[in-house]
Design a protein around this motif. Structure first.
Motif, PDB file in Angstrom:
ATOM      1  N   GLU A 279       0.820  -1.216   0.000  1.00  0.00           N
ATOM      2  CA  GLU A 279       0.000   0.000   0.000  1.00  0.00           C
ATOM      3  C   GLU A 279       0.855   1.268   0.000  1.00  0.00           C
ATOM      4  OE1 GLU A 279      -3.396   2.282  -0.138  1.00  0.00           O
ATOM      5  OE2 GLU A 279      -3.313   0.107  -0.257  1.00  0.00           O
ATOM      6  N   ILE A 280       1.918   1.269   0.799  1.00  0.00           N
ATOM      7  CA  ILE A 280       2.730   2.480   0.918  1.00  0.00           C
ATOM      8  C   ILE A 280       3.427   2.818  -0.394  1.00  0.00           C
ATOM      9  CG2 ILE A 280       4.844   1.425   1.805  1.00  0.00           C
ATOM     10  CD1 ILE A 280       4.401   4.104   3.807  1.00  0.00           C
ATOM     11  N   LEU A 281       3.897   1.805  -1.116  1.00  0.00           N
ATOM     12  CA  LEU A 281       4.569   2.044  -2.391  1.00  0.00           C
ATOM     13  C   LEU A 281       3.620   2.697  -3.385  1.00  0.00           C
ATOM     14  CD1 LEU A 281       6.902   1.787  -4.412  1.00  0.00           C
ATOM     15  CD2 LEU A 281       6.093  -0.518  -4.902  1.00  0.00           C
TER      16      LEU A 281
ATOM     17  N   LEU B 120      10.155   5.456  -1.194  1.00  0.00           N
ATOM     18  CA  LEU B 120       9.049   4.801  -1.902  1.00  0.00           C
ATOM     19  C   LEU B 120       8.573   3.546  -1.179  1.00  0.00           C
ATOM     20  CD1 LEU B 120      10.076   5.096  -5.672  1.00  0.00           C
ATOM     21  CD2 LEU B 120       8.343   6.418  -4.432  1.00  0.00           C
ATOM     22  N   LEU B 121       9.499   2.849  -0.526  1.00  0.00           N
ATOM     23  CA  LEU B 121       9.143   1.615   0.177  1.00  0.00           C
ATOM     24  C   LEU B 121       8.666   1.847   1.610  1.00  0.00           C
ATOM     25  CD1 LEU B 121      12.084  -0.615  -1.073  1.00  0.00           C
ATOM     26  CD2 LEU B 121       9.676  -0.751  -1.770  1.00  0.00           C
TER      27      LEU B 121
ATOM     28  N   GLY C  20      -1.985  -0.921  -7.427  1.00  0.00           N
ATOM     29  CA  GLY C  20      -1.664  -2.088  -6.611  1.00  0.00           C
ATOM     30  C   GLY C  20      -1.815  -3.405  -7.344  1.00  0.00           C
ATOM     31  N   LYS C  21      -2.034  -3.369  -8.657  1.00  0.00           N
ATOM     32  CA  LYS C  21      -2.202  -4.600  -9.435  1.00  0.00           C
ATOM     33  C   LYS C  21      -0.872  -5.273  -9.737  1.00  0.00           C
ATOM     34  CE  LYS C  21      -6.445  -3.070 -11.631  1.00  0.00           C
ATOM     35  NZ  LYS C  21      -7.081  -2.627 -12.877  1.00  0.00           N
TER      36      LYS C  21
ATOM     37  N   ARG D 229       2.238   7.500  -6.438  1.00  0.00           N
ATOM     38  CA  ARG D 229       1.265   8.450  -6.981  1.00  0.00           C
ATOM     39  C   ARG D 229       1.476   9.847  -6.385  1.00  0.00           C
ATOM     40  NH1 ARG D 229      -4.532   6.537  -7.319  1.00  0.00           N
ATOM     41  NH2 ARG D 229      -3.871   6.096  -9.412  1.00  0.00           N
ATOM     42  N   LYS D 230       1.688   9.913  -5.064  1.00  0.00           N
ATOM     43  CA  LYS D 230       1.885  11.199  -4.395  1.00  0.00           C
ATOM     44  C   LYS D 230       3.064  11.956  -4.996  1.00  0.00           C
ATOM     45  CE  LYS D 230       3.431  13.068   0.024  1.00  0.00           C
ATOM     46  NZ  LYS D 230       3.901  12.744   1.363  1.00  0.00           N
TER      47      LYS D 230
END
Length: 110
Positions: A2-4, A62-63, A39-40, A9-10
């Protein structure tokens, strides 16, 4: 992760980049950027490095391993998206067409 997807996008939006531009800069294309942000799909390690470089952040950011964003001057700070797209298209041209186009542009500026 989720965070990545959220940070990807952010940062893309913060840098005022389209998915197409980011995909081109990272060498993976717009479809992959969309898949990462939804998230796909998850990027391979080398793609993650390219994404971080294009967004001017660390892979750790990013991670989610750090919350620090190191701000560096990016293309988007000095160029508009259409100017960046034009430069990217120019780079895809064969050398002889680049030379011809450069000559035209220089001639128009005189």
């Amino acid at each position: 992760m989720e965070i990545l997807r959220t940070r990807l996008r952010k940062m893309r939006e913060m840098r005022k980049m389209s998915q197409t531009t980011l995909g081109h800069l990272a060498g993976c294309g717009q479809t992959k950027i969309s898949a990462y942000e939804s998230g796909k799909s998850r990027p391979l390690f080398q793609t993650l490095v390219h994404l971080a470089d294009a967004l001017q952040v660390s892979t750790d950011y990013l991670l989610g391993r750090t919350d620090e964003i190191e701000h560096k001057i990016t293309l988007e700070d000095v160029l508009k998206n259409d100017e960046i797209d034009l430069i990217l298209k120019y780079r895809e041209l064969p050398k002889e067409k680049q030379a011809k186009l450069s000559g035209i542009a220089i001639g128009m500026g005189e």
